[in-house]
Design an enzyme around this catalytic site. Structure first.
Site, PDB file in Angstrom:
ATOM      1  N   HIS A 151       0.859  -1.195   0.000  1.00 37.98           N
ATOM      2  CA  HIS A 151       0.000   0.000   0.000  1.00 37.98           C
ATOM      3  C   HIS A 151       0.888   1.235   0.000  1.00 37.98           C
ATOM      4  O   HIS A 151       1.281   1.730   1.056  1.00 37.98           O
ATOM      5  CB  HIS A 151      -0.937  -0.036   1.225  1.00 37.98           C
ATOM      6  CG  HIS A 151      -1.913   1.105   1.286  1.00 37.98           C
ATOM      7  ND1 HIS A 151      -3.088   1.038   2.014  1.00 37.98           N
ATOM      8  CD2 HIS A 151      -1.897   2.343   0.735  1.00 37.98           C
ATOM      9  CE1 HIS A 151      -3.747   2.172   1.904  1.00 37.98           C
ATOM     10  NE2 HIS A 151      -3.026   2.998   1.140  1.00 37.98           N
ATOM     11  N   HIS A 183       1.242   4.859  -2.547  1.00 34.80           N
ATOM     12  CA  HIS A 183       0.829   5.645  -3.718  1.00 34.80           C
ATOM     13  C   HIS A 183       2.083   6.294  -4.289  1.00 34.80           C
ATOM     14  O   HIS A 183       2.742   7.058  -3.585  1.00 34.80           O
ATOM     15  CB  HIS A 183      -0.171   6.723  -3.307  1.00 34.80           C
ATOM     16  CG  HIS A 183      -1.388   6.191  -2.628  1.00 34.80           C
ATOM     17  ND1 HIS A 183      -2.575   5.978  -3.288  1.00 34.80           N
ATOM     18  CD2 HIS A 183      -1.603   5.785  -1.337  1.00 34.80           C
ATOM     19  CE1 HIS A 183      -3.468   5.493  -2.440  1.00 34.80           C
ATOM     20  NE2 HIS A 183      -2.906   5.359  -1.244  1.00 34.80           N
ATOM     21  N   HIS A 221      -9.629   1.245  -0.855  1.00 30.16           N
ATOM     22  CA  HIS A 221      -9.504   1.923   0.430  1.00 30.16           C
ATOM     23  C   HIS A 221     -10.891   1.892   1.087  1.00 30.16           C
ATOM     24  O   HIS A 221     -11.887   2.256   0.447  1.00 30.16           O
ATOM     25  CB  HIS A 221      -9.090   3.368   0.239  1.00 30.16           C
ATOM     26  CG  HIS A 221      -7.636   3.571  -0.094  1.00 30.16           C
ATOM     27  ND1 HIS A 221      -7.013   2.943  -1.129  1.00 30.16           N
ATOM     28  CD2 HIS A 221      -6.684   4.342   0.511  1.00 30.16           C
ATOM     29  CE1 HIS A 221      -5.737   3.328  -1.163  1.00 30.16           C
ATOM     30  NE2 HIS A 221      -5.506   4.168  -0.183  1.00 30.16           N
ATOM     31  N   GLU A 245     -10.917   3.850   6.389  1.00 32.20           N
ATOM     32  CA  GLU A 245      -9.822   4.743   6.814  1.00 32.20           C
ATOM     33  C   GLU A 245     -10.492   5.873   7.591  1.00 32.20           C
ATOM     34  O   GLU A 245     -10.432   5.913   8.814  1.00 32.20           O
ATOM     35  CB  GLU A 245      -9.056   5.266   5.588  1.00 32.20           C
ATOM     36  CG  GLU A 245      -7.938   6.241   5.931  1.00 32.20           C
ATOM     37  CD  GLU A 245      -7.275   6.869   4.687  1.00 32.20           C
ATOM     38  OE1 GLU A 245      -7.863   6.815   3.587  1.00 32.20           O
ATOM     39  OE2 GLU A 245      -6.169   7.445   4.845  1.00 32.20           O
ATOM     40  N   ASP A 267       1.753   7.208   1.876  1.00 34.66           N
ATOM     41  CA  ASP A 267       2.302   8.371   1.174  1.00 34.66           C
ATOM     42  C   ASP A 267       3.534   8.835   1.942  1.00 34.66           C
ATOM     43  O   ASP A 267       3.500   9.867   2.628  1.00 34.66           O
ATOM     44  CB  ASP A 267       1.244   9.482   1.105  1.00 34.66           C
ATOM     45  CG  ASP A 267      -0.002   9.031   0.365  1.00 34.66           C
ATOM     46  OD1 ASP A 267       0.049   8.973  -0.878  1.00 34.66           O
ATOM     47  OD2 ASP A 267      -1.007   8.710   1.024  1.00 34.66           O
TER      48      ASP A 267
HETATM   49  N1  HPA Z   1      -6.372   7.676   1.336  1.00 33.23           N
HETATM   50  C1  HPA Z   1      -7.137   7.860   0.263  1.00 33.23           C
HETATM   51  N2  HPA Z   1      -6.656   8.241  -0.899  1.00 33.23           N
HETATM   52  C2  HPA Z   1      -5.350   8.451  -1.008  1.00 33.23           C
HETATM   53  C3  HPA Z   1      -4.511   8.295   0.067  1.00 33.23           C
HETATM   54  C4  HPA Z   1      -5.050   7.869   1.302  1.00 33.23           C
HETATM   55  O1  HPA Z   1      -4.363   7.708   2.331  1.00 33.23           O
HETATM   56  N3  HPA Z   1      -3.264   8.597  -0.369  1.00 33.23           N
HETATM   57  C5  HPA Z   1      -3.363   8.903  -1.675  1.00 33.23           C
HETATM   58  N4  HPA Z   1      -4.634   8.836  -2.069  1.00 33.23           N
HETATM   59 ZN    ZN Z   2      -3.650   4.840   0.567  1.00 33.94          ZN
END
Ligand code: HPA
Ligand code: ZN
Length: 335
Positions: free
Chosen positions: A17, A19, A197, A200, A279
């Protein structure tokens, strides 16, 4: 005698995971802005870094999309990918399944093929130099309409053999997984694994929807599953992997402090949890720093680390023979 953390840091591992746009360090952002003759909304590297103070997911995404504007050419995407893999390698990553957001680039007039070729070139260099393996997962932006995701899938079709799977990211609240039911069905019909996702910032119900409607092979984040005992039982029963991103969750205020993170509760229920950096340029570090922060909060023993790092291969999309070989390596490493 090595400490459990030292063993964990030096163990071979997969990252599932991350990006690629979220690995853009301020130094590289300014270098690419200069190379491409464009301005960033911040005066210098320090000013940009000072802006990494996020109230929630959306406040992060606003900056993440703004910075991605410096990515223009195939060389830019190559440099971004290679820089990430070099850092990941230093943390023991041998295999990475990497998200990219084509809509962030095609909306600015960058051809899909430019993005893909650049990322592949960086990955090929890392494979040749260090033997690292990578897979690309195309993420749809959930704040945009499903028709935009459909158009993105159309743009990807000529290159479909070079895309391993599909995911769903961006602003979670108000954009439930079911919004993308049709496009995900098409992705699955292409024989591709799908992930999303969920849980979160969004509620546990979004995790259930990702399972039932999108039929995902993994849940990205999923940390709010801890609020729903029946869902925890289901995730354990189905051995459904969660790609947990500890530093991200604290930086985006999903949990106010690492000690409040649901990670120990998820592990205690026997869930297939993996650790990841999300990230890393924006959230305080790559996979190694995530491991350090987790250890500082929870002081896990070596057996727990062996489970977590073994899970990174168990939950991965690598072929079964290589999975078995890496799991044997993890076993030897902790013996
Ligand atoms: N969550 C959702 N979208 C995203 C994230 C994340 O942590 N990072 C990059 N796009
Ligand atoms: Zn993510």
């Amino acid at each position: 005698m090595k400490t459990p953390l030292e063993l964990a840091l030096s163990c071979p591992k997969a990252e599932l995971h991350v990006h690629i746009e979220g690995t853009l360090e301020p130094e590289l952002a300014f270098a690419l802005a200069r190379r491409n003759g464009i301005a960033l909304p911040h005066a210098d590297i320090d000013a940009l870094r000072a802006a990494y103070d996020f109230a929630d997911l959306q406040s992060f995404l606003d900056l993440y999309y703004a910075c991605a504007d410096v990515l223009r050419t195939e060389a830019d995407f190559h440099d971004l990918m290679l820089a990430y893999l070099q850092r990941a390698r230093a943390d023991g990553v041998v295999h990475a399944e990497i998200f990219f957001d084509p809509q962030t680039h095609t909306a600015r007039g960058i051809p899909f093929e430019t993005v893909l070729r650049g990322l592949e070139a960086g990955a090929a260099e890392a494979r040749e130099a260090w033997g690292m393996s990578t897979q690309l997962i195309l993420c749809f932006l959930r704040h945009l309409p499903e028709t935009d995701a459909e158009a993105t899938l159309e743009a990807a079709l000529p290159f479909i053999d070079r895309i391993h799977g599909f995911g769903l990211d961006s602003s979670e609240r108000g954009h439930p997984p079911a919004k993308f039911a049709r496009v995900f069905e098409r992705c699955r019909a292409l024989g591709k694994p799908v992930v999303a996702h969920a849980g979160e910032e969004g509620p546990p119900a979004y995790i259930v929807e990702a399972l039932d409607v999108l039929k995902v092979a993994r849940i990205d984040h999923g940390v709010r599953a801890s609020e729903d005992p029946a869902l925890l039982d289901r995730l354990a029963r189905e051995a459904m992997p969660l790609t947990v991103c500890p530093l991200s969750n604290v930086r985006l205020r999903v949990f106010e402090e690492m000690r409040e993170h649901s990670l120990p509760a998820l592990l205690a229920r026997g869930l297939v949890v993996t650790l990841n950096s999300d990230d890393p340029a924006y959230f305080g570090g790559y996979l190694g720093n995530n491991l350090r922060a987790v250890q500082q909060a929870f002081d896990f023993d070596a057996a727990t680390w062996k489970t977590l790092l073994g899970n990174s291969f168990r939950a991965s999309f690598i072929d079964p023979a290589r999975r078995a070989a890496w799991l044997a390596e993890v076993e030897r490493h902790f013996a």
